[in-house]
Design a protein around this motif. Structure first.
Motif, mmCIF file in Angstrom:
data_model
loop_
_atom_site.group_PDB
_atom_site.id
_atom_site.type_symbol
_atom_site.label_atom_id
_atom_site.label_comp_id
_atom_site.label_asym_id
_atom_site.label_seq_id
_atom_site.Cartn_x
_atom_site.Cartn_y
_atom_site.Cartn_z
ATOM 1 N N ARG A 174 5.702 4.791 1.320
ATOM 2 C CA ARG A 174 6.371 3.916 0.359
ATOM 3 C C ARG A 174 6.473 2.510 0.936
ATOM 4 O O ARG A 174 6.982 2.316 2.040
ATOM 5 C CB ARG A 174 7.779 4.431 0.033
ATOM 6 N N PRO A 175 6.007 1.491 0.191
ATOM 7 C CA PRO A 175 6.085 0.111 0.694
ATOM 8 C C PRO A 175 7.459 -0.504 0.447
ATOM 9 O O PRO A 175 8.081 -0.271 -0.586
ATOM 10 C CB PRO A 175 5.008 -0.612 -0.119
ATOM 11 N N TYR A 176 7.919 -1.316 1.419
ATOM 12 C CA TYR A 176 9.196 -2.021 1.343
ATOM 13 C C TYR A 176 8.959 -3.513 1.536
ATOM 14 O O TYR A 176 8.145 -3.922 2.366
ATOM 15 C CB TYR A 176 10.159 -1.537 2.426
ATOM 16 N N TRP A 177 9.695 -4.326 0.767
ATOM 17 C CA TRP A 177 9.650 -5.778 0.896
ATOM 18 C C TRP A 177 11.074 -6.328 1.041
ATOM 19 O O TRP A 177 12.014 -5.779 0.450
ATOM 20 C CB TRP A 177 9.069 -6.443 -0.349
ATOM 21 N N THR A 178 11.229 -7.421 1.780
ATOM 22 C CA THR A 178 12.481 -8.174 1.708
ATOM 23 C C THR A 178 12.434 -9.002 0.433
ATOM 24 O O THR A 178 11.463 -9.710 0.179
ATOM 25 C CB THR A 178 12.654 -9.092 2.930
ATOM 26 N N ASP A 189 8.998 3.337 -5.817
ATOM 27 C CA ASP A 189 9.040 4.788 -5.947
ATOM 28 C C ASP A 189 7.761 5.221 -6.644
ATOM 29 O O ASP A 189 7.641 5.147 -7.873
ATOM 30 C CB ASP A 189 10.276 5.190 -6.758
ATOM 31 N N VAL A 190 6.791 5.656 -5.867
ATOM 32 C CA VAL A 190 5.451 5.905 -6.402
ATOM 33 C C VAL A 190 5.424 7.111 -7.332
ATOM 34 O O VAL A 190 4.646 7.148 -8.288
ATOM 35 C CB VAL A 190 4.442 6.085 -5.240
ATOM 36 N N GLU A 191 6.282 8.105 -7.110
ATOM 37 C CA GLU A 191 6.274 9.293 -7.950
ATOM 38 C C GLU A 191 6.831 9.007 -9.345
ATOM 39 O O GLU A 191 6.321 9.499 -10.346
ATOM 40 C CB GLU A 191 7.067 10.416 -7.280
ATOM 41 N N ASN A 192 7.899 8.202 -9.400
ATOM 42 C CA ASN A 192 8.532 7.887 -10.675
ATOM 43 C C ASN A 192 8.074 6.550 -11.253
ATOM 44 O O ASN A 192 8.516 6.152 -12.337
ATOM 45 C CB ASN A 192 10.053 7.890 -10.522
ATOM 46 N N GLU A 193 7.241 5.827 -10.512
ATOM 47 C CA GLU A 193 6.654 4.556 -10.946
ATOM 48 C C GLU A 193 7.721 3.530 -11.316
ATOM 49 O O GLU A 193 7.641 2.872 -12.359
ATOM 50 C CB GLU A 193 5.691 4.785 -12.126
ATOM 51 N N VAL A 194 8.721 3.385 -10.469
ATOM 52 C CA VAL A 194 9.786 2.403 -10.668
ATOM 53 C C VAL A 194 10.098 1.721 -9.339
ATOM 54 O O VAL A 194 9.821 2.255 -8.264
ATOM 55 C CB VAL A 194 11.074 3.052 -11.232
ATOM 56 N N PHE A 195 10.683 0.521 -9.425
ATOM 57 C CA PHE A 195 11.137 -0.187 -8.234
ATOM 58 C C PHE A 195 12.627 0.104 -8.017
ATOM 59 O O PHE A 195 13.409 0.178 -8.970
ATOM 60 C CB PHE A 195 10.926 -1.699 -8.387
ATOM 61 N N ARG A 196 12.998 0.253 -6.768
ATOM 62 C CA ARG A 196 14.390 0.465 -6.389
ATOM 63 C C ARG A 196 14.704 -0.479 -5.231
ATOM 64 O O ARG A 196 13.809 -1.100 -4.651
ATOM 65 C CB ARG A 196 14.631 1.920 -5.988
ATOM 66 N N LEU A 206 0.850 -1.190 0.000
ATOM 67 C CA LEU A 206 0.000 0.000 0.000
ATOM 68 C C LEU A 206 0.886 1.240 0.000
ATOM 69 O O LEU A 206 1.875 1.306 0.730
ATOM 70 C CB LEU A 206 -0.900 -0.001 1.241
ATOM 71 N N CYS A 207 0.534 2.227 -0.840
ATOM 72 C CA CYS A 207 1.358 3.435 -0.895
ATOM 73 C C CYS A 207 0.484 4.661 -1.162
ATOM 74 O O CYS A 207 -0.691 4.561 -1.526
ATOM 75 C CB CYS A 207 2.456 3.313 -1.945
ATOM 76 N N TYR A 208 1.119 5.837 -0.992
ATOM 77 C CA TYR A 208 0.419 7.112 -1.169
ATOM 78 C C TYR A 208 1.214 7.999 -2.105
ATOM 79 O O TYR A 208 2.402 8.244 -1.893
ATOM 80 C CB TYR A 208 0.227 7.805 0.179
ATOM 81 N N ASP A 209 0.557 8.459 -3.163
ATOM 82 C CA ASP A 209 1.149 9.390 -4.119
ATOM 83 C C ASP A 209 0.747 10.800 -3.703
ATOM 84 O O ASP A 209 -0.351 11.268 -4.013
ATOM 85 C CB ASP A 209 0.638 9.067 -5.529
ATOM 86 N N GLU A 210 1.652 11.477 -3.000
ATOM 87 C CA GLU A 210 1.316 12.793 -2.451
ATOM 88 C C GLU A 210 1.133 13.828 -3.551
ATOM 89 O O GLU A 210 0.289 14.722 -3.442
ATOM 90 C CB GLU A 210 2.414 13.242 -1.485
ATOM 91 N N ARG A 211 1.905 13.717 -4.610
ATOM 92 C CA ARG A 211 1.817 14.714 -5.691
ATOM 93 C C ARG A 211 0.430 14.730 -6.315
ATOM 94 O O ARG A 211 -0.111 15.788 -6.647
ATOM 95 C CB ARG A 211 2.880 14.414 -6.746
#
Length: 419
Positions: free
Chosen positions: A246-250, A268-275, A181-186
């Motif tokens: 921002r959600p984090y997983w192992t 990374d919800v703003e850039n729509e990529v995984f890091r 679950l995440c939140y896109d503040e922009r």
């Protein structure tokens, strides 16, 4: 004989009416036209009120209903509520002896000895349930391991919404599905990240890391496929922790040297990529375990080390984004209670833990205060929790949560055993 009175002249002059202000489109001015307080002062007062009170104030008049329902006011109220430590709570998921999933709410600073029982919106026909996480008072629930049912829920408003899976999810090659679950503040948008891990295809190391991801937008009420710049595999069916929305997983990624490497994957919800960031290089041989948490706005892991029969120490290891490394922030203890595992911490750093007997307790690292409590009929080690702060967040399509007849669907634990 009395003199005759003179008759009144017919006058065409109409009485003057007081000047009426021109109509305004300003929601705030319209709602406060009869108020003697300055607008900014009244808004400051309203944003400090509990959700329950705000809901009652919506019934005062239509202008107030419009004002208190605007995204601007909802955001102002959320920000003000989060700042006040008196509003910090934990939402707790537990399982009872008939395998029913219970949801409870515990205010960290309340004098109440027991958590408040909530009406769980998740359909009881599903025997499994994950507490995926909580962001800005919005809670996500799902059915593992394939997320057959997803629910977004605001306990403070007693509203919930079922989310449909994206098309084409059912596939025999799917190993498991993990949600975040995440939140896109922009864009002021709440999103669900669905990571679908596939079964290995061949014996090459890279063939063991097969996944694709889709993201649900509450504003658009639809799913979107997200491109992956690297492959990974995830074991948990939900995110380990949510930090700043921002959600984090192992996760496991491919490494040319080590073949496989464990990392903390995040979206990374703003850039729509995984890091990804490295996992902490911590000596787990002399510790009993660790739990990833949000520690005062930062990604952290709580590691506890048993030293004596009744005493435990907790190390807080925090990830420094600027330096790209993990640092031991602080050490707290002795706690004074035997700790089986710690589960979560509140926004202001109060730790929730469980004893070997199944009793839950709160530990304040600043004051060393301990508060013990129990959830009725909950089984040991069945607890999961996330930090929670009530809000006015409401999504299109949400409906009132109704009490379910759990006796109709619940089964006992011994009935689950397959001989």
């Amino acid at each position: 004989m009395p003199p005759k009175r003179k008759g009144r002249r017919n006058s065409t002059h109409k009485p003057t009416k007081p000047d009426t202000p021109p109509p305004t489109n300003n929601v705030v001015s319209g709602a406060m036209s009869d108020c003697k307080l300055p607008e900014d002062l009244l808004l400051c007062i309203l944003t400090r009120l509990p959700v329950k009170t705000i809901q009652r104030f919506k019934c005062v008049c239509k202008p107030w209903l419009k004002l208190l329902s605007t995204p601007k006011f909802v955001k102002m109220h959320r920000e003000q509520t989060t700042k006040n430590p008196q509003n910090h709570s934990l939402i707790i998921h537990s399982i009872d002896e008939v395998y029913y999933h219970n949801m409870s709410l515990l205010n960290i600073n309340s004098t109440a000895e027991q958590p408040i029982n909530l009406v769980n919106p998740f359909p009881v026909i599903f025997k499994e349930m994950d507490l995926v996480g909580c962001v800005n008072g919005l809670v996500c629930l799902s059915c593992p391991p394939f997320a057959q049912m997803i629910v977004l829920w605001n306990p403070a408003l007693n509203l919930s919404k079922g989310i449909r899976q994206p098309e084409g999810v059912i596939d025999e090659n799917i190993d498991r599905i993990s949600l975040g679950l995440c939140y896109d503040e922009r864009n002021d948008d709440y999103k669900i990240v669905m990571i679908t891990c596939l079964k290995p295809d061949g014996y090459s190391p890279k063939n063991f890391l097969r996944a694709y991801a889709e993201v649900y937008s509450a504003n658009l009420d639809s799913w979107k496929r997200v491109r992956l710049s690297f492959q990974f595999s995830i074991t948990p069916t939900r995110n380990n922790v949510i930090v700043k929305g921002r959600p984090y997983w192992t996760a496991i990624i491919y490494d040319p040297v080590k073949m496989f490497r464990e990392v903390m994957l995040w979206y990374d919800v703003e850039n729509e990529v995984f890091r990804h960031v490295p996992v902490p290089d911590y000596n787990m041989d002399c510790t009993k375990g660790g739990r990833f948490v949000e520690w005062k706005g930062s990604l952290a892991i709580l590691v506890y080390s048993p030293t004596r029969e009744r005493d435990d120490f907790v190390d807080v290891v925090v990830y420094d984004e600027g330096k790209g490394r993990w640092d031991t922030k602080s050490c707290h203890g002795p706690i004074g209670l035997k700790m089986e595992r710690h589960m979560q911490c509140s926004k202001d750093g109060v730790i929730l833990a469980e004893t070997p007997e199944g009793t839950l307790f709160l530990y304040d690292p600043v004051t060393n205060a301990i508060k013990e409590f129990r959830i009725a009929e909950a089984m040991k080690t069945s607890y999961e929790a996330f930090s929670y702060t009530e809000s006015l967040v409401s999504l299109k399509g949400m409906e009132k949560v109704k009490e379910q007849d759990k006796d109709k669907f619940c089964i006992k634990m011994e009935d689950l055993v397959i001989n």
